[in-house]
Design a protein around this motif. Sequence first.
Motif, PDB file in Angstrom:
ATOM      1  N   PRO A  62       0.683  -1.307  -0.080  1.00  0.00           N
ATOM      2  CA  PRO A  62       0.056  -0.056   0.090  1.00  0.00           C
ATOM      3  C   PRO A  62       0.741   1.277   0.015  1.00  0.00           C
ATOM      4  CG  PRO A  62       0.040  -1.018   2.065  1.00  0.00           C
ATOM      5  CD  PRO A  62       0.683  -1.656   1.136  1.00  0.00           C
ATOM      6  N   VAL A  63       0.491   2.342  -0.548  1.00  0.00           N
ATOM      7  CA  VAL A  63       1.159   3.487  -0.566  1.00  0.00           C
ATOM      8  C   VAL A  63       0.145   4.375   0.355  1.00  0.00           C
ATOM      9  CG1 VAL A  63       1.371   5.817  -1.811  1.00  0.00           C
ATOM     10  CG2 VAL A  63       1.728   3.463  -2.998  1.00  0.00           C
ATOM     11  N   PHE A  64       0.719   4.882   1.547  1.00  0.00           N
ATOM     12  CA  PHE A  64       0.307   5.580   2.729  1.00  0.00           C
ATOM     13  C   PHE A  64       0.700   6.932   2.630  1.00  0.00           C
ATOM     14  CE2 PHE A  64      -0.207   1.261   4.745  1.00  0.00           C
ATOM     15  CZ  PHE A  64      -1.632   1.564   5.220  1.00  0.00           C
ATOM     16  N   LEU A  65      -0.106   8.127   2.644  1.00  0.00           N
ATOM     17  CA  LEU A  65       0.068   9.409   2.729  1.00  0.00           C
ATOM     18  C   LEU A  65      -0.505   9.783   3.852  1.00  0.00           C
ATOM     19  CD1 LEU A  65       0.989  12.107   1.705  1.00  0.00           C
ATOM     20  CD2 LEU A  65      -1.251  12.371   0.468  1.00  0.00           C
ATOM     21  N   THR A  66       0.463  10.386   4.684  1.00  0.00           N
ATOM     22  CA  THR A  66       0.230  10.729   6.188  1.00  0.00           C
ATOM     23  C   THR A  66       0.183  12.350   6.126  1.00  0.00           C
ATOM     24  OG1 THR A  66       1.128   8.842   6.981  1.00  0.00           O
ATOM     25  CG2 THR A  66       0.428  10.355   8.612  1.00  0.00           C
ATOM     26  N   VAL A  67      -0.911  12.920   6.897  1.00  0.00           N
ATOM     27  CA  VAL A  67      -1.133  14.385   7.168  1.00  0.00           C
ATOM     28  C   VAL A  67      -0.561  14.265   8.707  1.00  0.00           C
ATOM     29  CG1 VAL A  67      -2.267  16.440   7.210  1.00  0.00           C
ATOM     30  CG2 VAL A  67      -2.480  14.730   5.395  1.00  0.00           C
ATOM     31  N   LYS A  68       0.227  14.853   9.199  1.00  0.00           N
ATOM     32  CA  LYS A  68       0.690  14.967  10.489  1.00  0.00           C
ATOM     33  C   LYS A  68      -0.038  15.977  11.609  1.00  0.00           C
ATOM     34  CE  LYS A  68       5.021  14.989   9.171  1.00  0.00           C
ATOM     35  NZ  LYS A  68       6.720  14.933   9.286  1.00  0.00           N
ATOM     36  N   ALA A  69       0.241  16.205  12.760  1.00  0.00           N
ATOM     37  CA  ALA A  69      -0.292  17.029  13.463  1.00  0.00           C
ATOM     38  C   ALA A  69      -0.056  18.372  13.124  1.00  0.00           C
ATOM     39  CB  ALA A  69      -0.286  16.794  14.979  1.00  0.00           C
ATOM     40  N   ASP A  78       8.830   8.810   4.684  1.00  0.00           N
ATOM     41  CA  ASP A  78       9.545   9.874   4.381  1.00  0.00           C
ATOM     42  C   ASP A  78       8.799  11.234   4.551  1.00  0.00           C
ATOM     43  OD1 ASP A  78      11.437   7.999   3.954  1.00  0.00           O
ATOM     44  OD2 ASP A  78      10.876   7.746   1.712  1.00  0.00           O
ATOM     45  N   ASP A  79       9.248  12.074   4.846  1.00  0.00           N
ATOM     46  CA  ASP A  79       8.633  13.354   4.940  1.00  0.00           C
ATOM     47  C   ASP A  79       8.810  14.128   3.572  1.00  0.00           C
ATOM     48  OD1 ASP A  79       8.087  13.058   7.618  1.00  0.00           O
ATOM     49  OD2 ASP A  79       9.542  14.184   8.481  1.00  0.00           O
ATOM     50  N   ILE A  80       7.807  14.962   3.096  1.00  0.00           N
ATOM     51  CA  ILE A  80       7.818  15.351   1.798  1.00  0.00           C
ATOM     52  C   ILE A  80       7.254  16.601   2.071  1.00  0.00           C
ATOM     53  CG2 ILE A  80       7.955  13.080   0.504  1.00  0.00           C
ATOM     54  CD1 ILE A  80       5.016  13.731  -0.021  1.00  0.00           C
ATOM     55  N   GLY A  81       7.389  17.493   1.150  1.00  0.00           N
ATOM     56  CA  GLY A  81       6.690  18.838   1.011  1.00  0.00           C
ATOM     57  C   GLY A  81       5.656  18.687   0.228  1.00  0.00           C
ATOM     58  N   ALA A  82       4.566  19.706   0.270  1.00  0.00           N
ATOM     59  CA  ALA A  82       3.395  19.600  -0.440  1.00  0.00           C
ATOM     60  C   ALA A  82       3.631  19.931  -2.051  1.00  0.00           C
ATOM     61  CB  ALA A  82       2.487  20.686   0.172  1.00  0.00           C
ATOM     62  N   ASP A  83       4.727  20.591  -2.271  1.00  0.00           N
ATOM     63  CA  ASP A  83       4.963  20.939  -3.628  1.00  0.00           C
ATOM     64  C   ASP A  83       5.557  19.522  -4.344  1.00  0.00           C
ATOM     65  OD1 ASP A  83       7.305  21.172  -1.949  1.00  0.00           O
ATOM     66  OD2 ASP A  83       7.974  22.772  -3.375  1.00  0.00           O
ATOM     67  N   ALA A  84       6.410  18.980  -3.625  1.00  0.00           N
ATOM     68  CA  ALA A  84       6.821  17.621  -4.046  1.00  0.00           C
ATOM     69  C   ALA A  84       6.008  16.433  -4.282  1.00  0.00           C
ATOM     70  CB  ALA A  84       7.981  17.352  -3.341  1.00  0.00           C
ATOM     71  N   ASP A 119      -7.618  17.517  -2.634  1.00  0.00           N
ATOM     72  CA  ASP A 119      -7.511  18.313  -3.721  1.00  0.00           C
ATOM     73  C   ASP A 119      -6.071  18.017  -4.850  1.00  0.00           C
ATOM     74  OD1 ASP A 119      -9.915  19.205  -3.574  1.00  0.00           O
ATOM     75  OD2 ASP A 119      -9.428  20.969  -2.529  1.00  0.00           O
ATOM     76  N   LYS A 120      -4.976  18.558  -3.873  1.00  0.00           N
ATOM     77  CA  LYS A 120      -3.723  17.947  -4.480  1.00  0.00           C
ATOM     78  C   LYS A 120      -3.381  16.635  -4.874  1.00  0.00           C
ATOM     79  CE  LYS A 120      -1.211  21.483  -1.795  1.00  0.00           C
ATOM     80  NZ  LYS A 120      -0.662  21.704  -0.407  1.00  0.00           N
ATOM     81  N   LEU A 121      -4.012  15.602  -4.199  1.00  0.00           N
ATOM     82  CA  LEU A 121      -4.171  14.072  -4.743  1.00  0.00           C
ATOM     83  C   LEU A 121      -4.849  14.364  -6.040  1.00  0.00           C
ATOM     84  CD1 LEU A 121      -4.686  12.158  -1.821  1.00  0.00           C
ATOM     85  CD2 LEU A 121      -2.633  11.961  -3.303  1.00  0.00           C
ATOM     86  N   ARG A 122      -6.081  14.743  -6.201  1.00  0.00           N
ATOM     87  CA  ARG A 122      -6.840  14.814  -7.477  1.00  0.00           C
ATOM     88  C   ARG A 122      -6.333  15.685  -8.418  1.00  0.00           C
ATOM     89  NH1 ARG A 122     -11.033  17.669  -5.858  1.00  0.00           N
ATOM     90  NH2 ARG A 122     -11.836  15.919  -4.334  1.00  0.00           N
ATOM     91  N   SER A 123      -5.577  16.871  -8.065  1.00  0.00           N
ATOM     92  CA  SER A 123      -4.773  17.377  -9.438  1.00  0.00           C
ATOM     93  C   SER A 123      -3.582  16.645  -9.830  1.00  0.00           C
ATOM     94  CB  SER A 123      -4.537  18.846  -8.903  1.00  0.00           C
ATOM     95  OG  SER A 123      -3.609  18.563  -7.709  1.00  0.00           O
ATOM     96  N   VAL A 129      -9.015   7.263  -3.444  1.00  0.00           N
ATOM     97  CA  VAL A 129      -8.086   7.482  -2.271  1.00  0.00           C
ATOM     98  C   VAL A 129      -9.045   6.977  -1.129  1.00  0.00           C
ATOM     99  CG1 VAL A 129      -7.745   9.433  -0.675  1.00  0.00           C
ATOM    100  CG2 VAL A 129      -7.668  10.090  -3.081  1.00  0.00           C
ATOM    101  N   ALA A 130      -8.245   6.306  -0.348  1.00  0.00           N
ATOM    102  CA  ALA A 130      -9.065   5.644   0.810  1.00  0.00           C
ATOM    103  C   ALA A 130      -8.729   6.524   2.258  1.00  0.00           C
ATOM    104  CB  ALA A 130      -8.634   4.259   1.015  1.00  0.00           C
ATOM    105  N   LEU A 131      -9.667   6.749   2.832  1.00  0.00           N
ATOM    106  CA  LEU A 131      -9.318   7.235   4.265  1.00  0.00           C
ATOM    107  C   LEU A 131      -8.934   6.138   5.343  1.00  0.00           C
ATOM    108  CD1 LEU A 131     -12.054   9.843   4.170  1.00  0.00           C
ATOM    109  CD2 LEU A 131      -9.908  10.271   3.569  1.00  0.00           C
ATOM    110  N   VAL A 132      -8.154   6.290   6.243  1.00  0.00           N
ATOM    111  CA  VAL A 132      -7.624   5.321   7.099  1.00  0.00           C
ATOM    112  C   VAL A 132      -8.085   5.763   8.359  1.00  0.00           C
ATOM    113  CG1 VAL A 132      -5.675   4.150   7.951  1.00  0.00           C
ATOM    114  CG2 VAL A 132      -5.838   4.809   5.503  1.00  0.00           C
TER     115      VAL A 132
END
Length: 157
Positions: A62-69, A78-84, A119-123, A129-132
């Motif tokens: 699975p590919v997990f994208l996490t939005v931290k606190a 791995d931490d990434i920036g919104a632009d990357a 929205d960034k994922l959609r663009s 997208v599955a919400l966890v």
Amino acid sequence: MIRIRHTDENPHEASEINVTPFIDVMLVLLVIFMVTAPLTTVNVPVDLPSSTEKPTPRPDDPVFLTVKADHGLALGEDDIGADALAGALETATKGNKDERIFLRADKTVDYGTLMGVMDKLRSAGYLKVALVNLQGQEEGAAPATPSNASTPAGGTP
């Protein structure tokens, strides 16, 4: 003696409809709707991070994208920036835009920030997208352990 009647001697019949009862009913309904309308717009606080439903099977990789606190993003570990984000997802999914992205967010992340990430994922072209959330755990229970940690709760097609 024969009496001849003239047309003007007939008693007049009332040909009007009495609308008073109709108006009374409409006014009562108006009052009822005016009283009940504010009750339907009550704001209810919502806290949705856990579920007691049976977990769905997890994909092999699975590919997990996490939005931290702190509203930072992490793809996998791995931490990434919104632009990357678009480039990192392209690498993680090997260019497969049909792969489901599992989106996790901290409880403290506001809804607007979560929708911004979606929205960034959609663009970027990722529409699945599955919400966890935490599965099999009641609200206020102990924190997640590796055996009951994040599993997909559902998503958008």
